[in-house]
Design an enzyme around this catalytic site. Structure first.
Site, mmCIF file in Angstrom:
data_model
loop_
_atom_site.group_PDB
_atom_site.id
_atom_site.type_symbol
_atom_site.label_atom_id
_atom_site.label_comp_id
_atom_site.label_asym_id
_atom_site.label_seq_id
_atom_site.Cartn_x
_atom_site.Cartn_y
_atom_site.Cartn_z
ATOM 1 N N ASP A 486 44.685 35.708 45.424
ATOM 2 C CA ASP A 486 46.099 35.365 45.523
ATOM 3 C C ASP A 486 46.423 34.539 46.761
ATOM 4 O OD1 ASP A 486 47.552 36.283 43.365
ATOM 5 O OD2 ASP A 486 47.714 38.315 44.131
HETATM 6 C C1 GLC Z 1 45.507 42.059 45.188
HETATM 7 C C2 GLC Z 1 46.169 41.666 43.893
HETATM 8 C C3 GLC Z 1 45.215 41.028 42.931
HETATM 9 C C4 GLC Z 1 44.443 39.936 43.606
HETATM 10 C C5 GLC Z 1 43.787 40.428 44.883
HETATM 11 C C6 GLC Z 1 43.123 39.321 45.652
HETATM 12 O O1 GLC Z 1 44.663 43.144 44.985
HETATM 13 O O2 GLC Z 1 46.760 42.778 43.279
HETATM 14 O O3 GLC Z 1 45.909 40.507 41.834
HETATM 15 O O4 GLC Z 1 43.510 39.464 42.695
HETATM 16 O O5 GLC Z 1 44.759 41.006 45.720
HETATM 17 O O6 GLC Z 1 44.036 38.445 46.220
HETATM 18 C C1 GLC Z 2 49.308 39.144 49.455
HETATM 19 C C2 GLC Z 2 48.027 39.943 49.565
HETATM 20 C C3 GLC Z 2 47.264 39.918 48.289
HETATM 21 C C4 GLC Z 2 48.167 40.289 47.154
HETATM 22 C C5 GLC Z 2 49.448 39.445 47.155
HETATM 23 C C6 GLC Z 2 50.369 39.921 46.083
HETATM 24 O O1 GLC Z 2 49.016 37.829 49.238
HETATM 25 O O2 GLC Z 2 47.194 39.469 50.585
HETATM 26 O O3 GLC Z 2 46.163 40.811 48.370
HETATM 27 O O4 GLC Z 2 47.499 40.110 45.961
HETATM 28 O O5 GLC Z 2 50.077 39.549 48.389
HETATM 29 O O6 GLC Z 2 51.581 39.301 46.066
#
Ligand code: GLC
Ligand code: GLC
Length: 813
Positions: A486
């Site tokens: 993300d």
């Molecule tokens: C969080 C989110 C997931 C994403 C991950 C890596 O666990 O829930 O959707 O893939 O972060 O950014």
């Molecule tokens: C932030 C976190 C990530 C998560 C995302 C969700 O980027 O680092 O892990 O998946 O928020 O919105």
């Protein structure tokens, strides 16, 4: 250092010290009514949706930590001293404090001044309520005259509004008290037809106005009324409605008494909200029988027993006995249990997720199915259909949806270009488990638009095609807002404080590409081809295979860096995750996923990539996301470089993706490496280093600080993470190798060399398979006998003669 111990027989973790490094929580409820409860009784409850139907109030990141919850107080009416058996909120020096977190219940208690008291908290199956059974025993040699109190603070339903809109909220609060039951009915007079209630088996007094209960400027640690020994029977008008009950406890030496409290949620038919009709009084006829039933301790005990049986059944679908206690305990109990929580909550409500920010994630919930579908396939089916209905006509998807409304969340929108493929993977996990092909014909809307229904199968086709119409300059998939990571926001270019990295887009998105999505596309494409084939759609199947072959060629040409897979190309067309980069030279996601997908198995790329991961990314606490960590903010990379080095996506140990490497290693036949990686992040195996790890030793955390972090080895964000499903899937289906497939149950263990074997029981499509694996050589080739007869290959045939139990013996050599 340890803060408790596992009681595997009872399937409990027993915490023996109340001031754990962080609140160690459990979940109550597994259907529609839920609560989170910490080891000192902190936490809150909600119905279906932690944001929209919050029953009780909780202040996140509070000082002191974890203050507010389901609090019981005892007062000795002679000494006038009062305390809480759960330690919080009064924090007395207790004797024999324990918190037993079990499957769907927690029992918290202690002894103080010769009075032993425990409260068992749980949610009965099929009910929208929670029960607190308080058991008090007098261990003194003399009579004890005590008062007991129980309290909760109501939330005015919408947790977001509740925490912000005080000019309104301080005026709307309303309650009714009837026959000693407290009913919370804020907004019931207008558009709501639901209310909450808090009942007690032997009420002698109550309070419903927070200030009356606590006293001015006091906290939960020292309520004025508890100190004085008498509640004031206050009725809340606005301000902050609470529920507090008082009971009398006269106990002779050795005498035990039980009091039951019931906190619940109830909906009335809109036309039958009031009684008498035309009044403003809640119609309670519809709920009174339920309240009466569960205030009875015998009924409460029966409900606990039902819950125990439910979990025995649910966990019984797969049980294993290996030489490694940490594997056994996680697979048989806690990892499976955590998969239920992630299935129910997605990433919405934990000690780290406020219940306000996020609903159910599209990619998250699809992946969660990998660890859940075998337990309750019917609920997995329902979830798949809900998820698919939030898919957009383009094949893309809303990134999240609200569980209550089941509609896509517009604030976050779509455009995460990996999302659609997880639907194929989720659906295929369901098909492999159940063989229920009818799901593919279910009519499902797009974007929840009535009239847009198409068979689920078409949704999968659109998922696949979505990527084909979004290819970049190298022929790799365009990344969009982000892919699995993300925080790799390659079209964001945000230099404005407070902007959301996930929804800000300053570039047209036509250049930045993801090698990870390419690998995902190949994997999902092959799964879709297998589905098409089983449906007899040969031409279609070959089209999917053709497209994945093309993508493979692109990966080989533009996705390989010489020793490992590249991660992406940025908006300038420059490499990310290459030895040519200054920082972020190698990433786990593309390497783990490509190996998992079997990409590069024949030409040595997968082996080389796994070696590189071992060399550059693996640490004693797990495998970090990338190296070297980003030491400064890169405008063109986005959120990943916003985290200090070693945390979260910036070179933290993201436990969610570690299993991709474990699976990759099994595909190369490396059972030792796979299980070694598995053990490094296994929470039970980390129990001894509890003061470093800090999170619960019975569930996985999303992240462990990486080697660049000053707090290397410290875990954060426990419970709600794709880590649960992926680790379960990796150990069960790839290391132990008890794998579901469209053809049936496959047995292909890739276990450590020094394991003499293992035994397992698997209930699969209504047949129980008793499996025993014996190692006779160093390798991974397996010879199977089924009920004494040798079979070809490694798929156990479904018994044609209707046998319900099958014995499988596997010899590894
Ligand atoms: C969080 C989110 C997931 C994403 C991950 C890596 O666990 O829930 O959707 O893939 O972060 O950014
Ligand atoms: C932030 C976190 C990530 C998560 C995302 C969700 O980027 O680092 O892990 O998946 O928020 O919105």
């Amino acid at each position: 250092m340890k803060f408790g111990y596992f009681d595997d027989k009872k399937r409990e973790y027993v915490i023996t010290q109340p001031d754990t490094p962080l609140p160690w929580i459990n979940y109550l409820g597994c259907e529609a009514y839920f609560g989170i409860i910490s080891n000192t009784a902190g936490g809150y409850s909600f119905y279906r949706d932690a944001r929209l139907r919050r029953l009780t109030r909780y202040r996140y990141n509070n000082v002191p930590l974890d203050f507010g919850g389901r609090y019981v107080y005892l007062r000795d009416n002679e000494s006038k001293e009062f305390w809480s058996p759960s330690w919080q909120p009064t924090r007395h020096d207790l004797e024999d404090y324990t918190c037993r977190h079990g499957m769907g219940y927690s029992v918290i208690g202690s002894s103080y001044d010769g009075i032993e008291a425990h409260t068992r908290y749980f949610v009965p199956l099929g009910e929208n309520l929670e029960i607190w059974q308080l058991t008090v025993t007098n261990r003194r040699e003399t009579k004890a005259t005590l008062s007991g109190f129980a309290s909760i603070e109501f939330c005015l339903w919408d947790a977001q509004d509740d925490a912000t809109n005080f000019q309104r909220n301080f005026n709307t609060g309303q309650v009714e008290v009837e026959d000693g039951v407290i009913y919370h009915k804020t907004e019931y007079r207008e558009r709501r037809n639901h209310f909450a209630y808090f009942a007690c088996s032997e009420p002698v007094g109550f309070d419903t106005q927070r200030e009356a209960f606590l006293g001015r400027y006091r906290g939960w640690d020292k309520p004025e009324t508890v100190e004085a020994g008498a509640l004031s029977n206050s009725i809340a008008h606005g301000w902050s409605p609470i529920g507090a009950h008082q009971v009398s406890l006269e106990l002779g030496p050795g005498e035990t008494k039980q009091i039951v409290f019931v906190l619940g949620y109830h909906e009335n038919p809109v036309e039958d909200k009031f009684d008498p009709a035309g009044s403003q009084t809640i119609n309670k006829k519809t709920v009174k029988p339920t309240i009466a039933k569960y205030l009875n301790g015998v009924e409460a005990d029966a409900a606990v027993e039902k819950l125990r049986l439910y979990w025995e059944q649910t966990l019984g679908v797969f049980q294993v006995n290996t030489p490694d206690i940490h594997t056994n305990r996680m697979v048989n109990i806690w990892n499976a249990y955590q998969c239920m929580a992630t299935f129910n909550m997605s990433r919405s409500a934990s000690f780290y997720e406020s219940g306000i920010g996020r609903g159910l994630g599209f990619r998250d919930s699809n992946q969660d199915l990998l660890g859940f579908v075998h337990m309750v396939p019917s609920r997995a089916r329902e979830r798949i259909l809900d998820l698919a209905a939030t898919q957009l006509p383009t094949g893309g998807a809303y990134h999240q949806y609200q569980p209550l409304t089941k509609r896509g969340n517009n604030d976050i929108g779509g455009g995460f270009n990996d999302d659609p493929h997880w639907l194929i993977i989720g659906v295929n996990a369901y098909l492999k488990e159940t063989g229920d092909w009818s799901i593919l014909d279910e009519p499902v809307q797009y974007d929840n638009e009535p009239g847009s229904e198409q068979p689920l199968y078409e949704h999968l086709q659109r998922s696949f095609n979505y990527t084909l119409s979004r290819l970049g300059p190298h022929g790799l998939p365009l990344i969009g807002r982000a892919d699995w990571n993300d925080c790799l926001n390659l079209n964001c270019f945000s230099d404005t404080p407070g902007q959301s990295f996930q929804t800000t887009t300053n570039k047209d998105g036509k250049v930045a590409e993801s090698v990870f999505i390419a690998g995902l596309f190949v994997y999902a494409g092959r799964e879709l081809a297998a589905i098409a084939k089983m449906r007899g759609l040969e031409t279609e199947a070959s089209r999917y295979i053709g497209e994945t072959e093309k993508m493979l060629a692109v990966i080989n040409e533009h996705g390989w860096d010489g020793e490992w897979f590249l991660r992406a190309y940025d908006d300038f067309g420059r490499k990310i995750g290459s030895k040519d980069c200054e920082e972020g030279k190698i990433f786990i996601e593309s390497n783990g996923f490509c190996a998992l997908a079997g990409i590069g198995l024949e030409d040595g790329k997968a082996a080389s990539a796994m070696d590189a991961v071992g060399k550059h990314l693996a640490t004693k606490h797990g495998i970090v996301v990338q190296q070297p960590a980003y030491s400064k903010y890169y405008l063109e990379l986005g959120e990943i470089s916003s985290y200090p080095p070693g945390y979260k996506e910036n070179a933290g140990i993201f436990c969610h993706v570690n299993p991709w490497v474990m699976i990759g290693e099994t595909r190369l036949g490396h059972g030792d490496a796979a299980h070694d990686y598995y053990s490094r992040i296994n929470p039970s195996a980390r129990e001894e280093i509890g003061d470093l790890h800090r999170c619960e030793p019975y569930v996985y955390a999303q992240m462990i600080a990486g080697k660049d972090a000053p707090t290397f080895g410290e875990a954060k964000n426990s419970w709600l993470t794709g880590t649960a499903a992926w680790n379960y899937y990796a150990i069960v289906q790839w290391i132990l190798g008890i794998r579901t497939s469209l053809d049936g149950l496959e047995i292909a263990p890739v276990i450590p060399k020094n394991w003499p074997g293992f035994t397992a029981t698997r209930r699969f499509r209504d047949v129980v398979y008793e499996i025993a694996i014996e190692r006779r050589g160093d390798g991974n080739s397996i010879a199977l006998t089924v009920d004494g007869e040798a079979i070809e290959g490694n798929v156990v045939p479904t018994p044609a003669d209707g046998r319900k139990t099958v014995t499988v013996k596997g010899i590894l050599s």
